[in-house]
Motif scaffolding. Structure first.
Motif, mmCIF file in Angstrom:
data_model
loop_
_atom_site.group_PDB
_atom_site.id
_atom_site.type_symbol
_atom_site.label_atom_id
_atom_site.label_comp_id
_atom_site.label_asym_id
_atom_site.label_seq_id
_atom_site.Cartn_x
_atom_site.Cartn_y
_atom_site.Cartn_z
ATOM 1 N N ILE A 1 0.846 -1.199 0.000
ATOM 2 C CA ILE A 1 0.000 0.000 0.000
ATOM 3 C C ILE A 1 0.882 1.250 0.000
ATOM 4 C CG2 ILE A 1 -1.627 1.360 1.367
ATOM 5 C CD1 ILE A 1 -2.801 -1.368 2.332
ATOM 6 N N PHE A 2 1.834 1.291 0.923
ATOM 7 C CA PHE A 2 2.704 2.455 1.073
ATOM 8 C C PHE A 2 3.440 2.795 -0.214
ATOM 9 C CE2 PHE A 2 7.003 4.050 2.213
ATOM 10 C CZ PHE A 2 6.626 5.300 2.650
ATOM 11 N N TYR A 3 4.031 1.787 -0.860
ATOM 12 C CA TYR A 3 4.839 2.041 -2.053
ATOM 13 C C TYR A 3 4.013 2.464 -3.261
ATOM 14 C CZ TYR A 3 8.873 0.280 0.438
ATOM 15 O OH TYR A 3 9.887 0.108 1.346
ATOM 16 N N LEU B 1 2.245 9.336 8.626
ATOM 17 C CA LEU B 1 1.156 8.349 8.692
ATOM 18 C C LEU B 1 -0.190 9.024 8.490
ATOM 19 C CD1 LEU B 1 0.157 5.472 9.184
ATOM 20 C CD2 LEU B 1 0.141 6.008 11.637
ATOM 21 N N GLU B 2 -0.422 10.145 9.136
ATOM 22 C CA GLU B 2 -1.702 10.839 8.980
ATOM 23 C C GLU B 2 -1.889 11.340 7.551
ATOM 24 O OE1 GLU B 2 -4.310 10.851 11.013
ATOM 25 O OE2 GLU B 2 -3.031 9.524 12.204
ATOM 26 N N ASP B 3 -0.823 11.826 6.946
ATOM 27 C CA ASP B 3 -0.874 12.261 5.552
ATOM 28 C C ASP B 3 -1.208 11.079 4.643
ATOM 29 O OD1 ASP B 3 -0.703 14.479 3.877
ATOM 30 O OD2 ASP B 3 1.422 14.184 3.452
ATOM 31 N N LEU B 4 -0.619 9.946 4.926
ATOM 32 C CA LEU B 4 -0.857 8.735 4.160
ATOM 33 C C LEU B 4 -2.298 8.248 4.319
ATOM 34 C CD1 LEU B 4 0.282 6.474 2.410
ATOM 35 C CD2 LEU B 4 1.189 5.433 4.469
ATOM 36 N N ILE B 5 -2.792 8.245 5.538
ATOM 37 C CA ILE B 5 -4.176 7.825 5.796
ATOM 38 C C ILE B 5 -5.147 8.757 5.079
ATOM 39 C CG2 ILE B 5 -5.946 7.595 7.589
ATOM 40 C CD1 ILE B 5 -3.883 5.302 7.536
ATOM 41 N N GLU B 6 -4.864 10.040 5.100
ATOM 42 C CA GLU B 6 -5.714 11.003 4.402
ATOM 43 C C GLU B 6 -5.727 10.724 2.895
ATOM 44 O OE1 GLU B 6 -5.794 15.761 3.502
ATOM 45 O OE2 GLU B 6 -5.120 15.102 5.477
ATOM 46 N N GLU B 7 -4.551 10.428 2.324
ATOM 47 C CA GLU B 7 -4.500 10.101 0.899
ATOM 48 C C GLU B 7 -5.321 8.855 0.603
ATOM 49 O OE1 GLU B 7 -1.414 8.537 -2.525
ATOM 50 O OE2 GLU B 7 -0.558 9.595 -0.800
ATOM 51 N N LEU B 8 -5.207 7.841 1.446
ATOM 52 C CA LEU B 8 -5.965 6.607 1.236
ATOM 53 C C LEU B 8 -7.465 6.845 1.339
ATOM 54 C CD1 LEU B 8 -3.696 4.124 3.213
ATOM 55 C CD2 LEU B 8 -3.867 4.383 0.719
#
Length: 57
Positions: free
Chosen positions: A17-19, A43-50
């Motif tokens: 997922i991350f990559y 992590l929060e930026d990533l969760i927001e993108e998802l």
């Protein structure tokens, strides 16, 4: 591992997922400065993108 814990998935799934995210691309490019941010911020930026990509689908 933070992403795996947050999403309740195994480490391999979290890596996949991350990559595949824009956050990973930005983290790999020094011009964005994400390397200077805390793990929690990333992590929060990533969760927001998802979340955004899930609602766009």
């Amino acid at each position: 591992m933070l992403l795996a814990e947050k999403l309740h998935v195994d480490a391999e799934r979290a890596h996949n997922i991350f990559y595949s995210t824009k956050v990973y691309q930005q983290l790999s490019d020094p011009k964005y400065g994400l390397q200077l941010m805390s793990d929690d911020y990333i992590l929060e930026d990533l969760i927001e993108e998802l979340r955004d990509s899930a609602t766009a689908s």
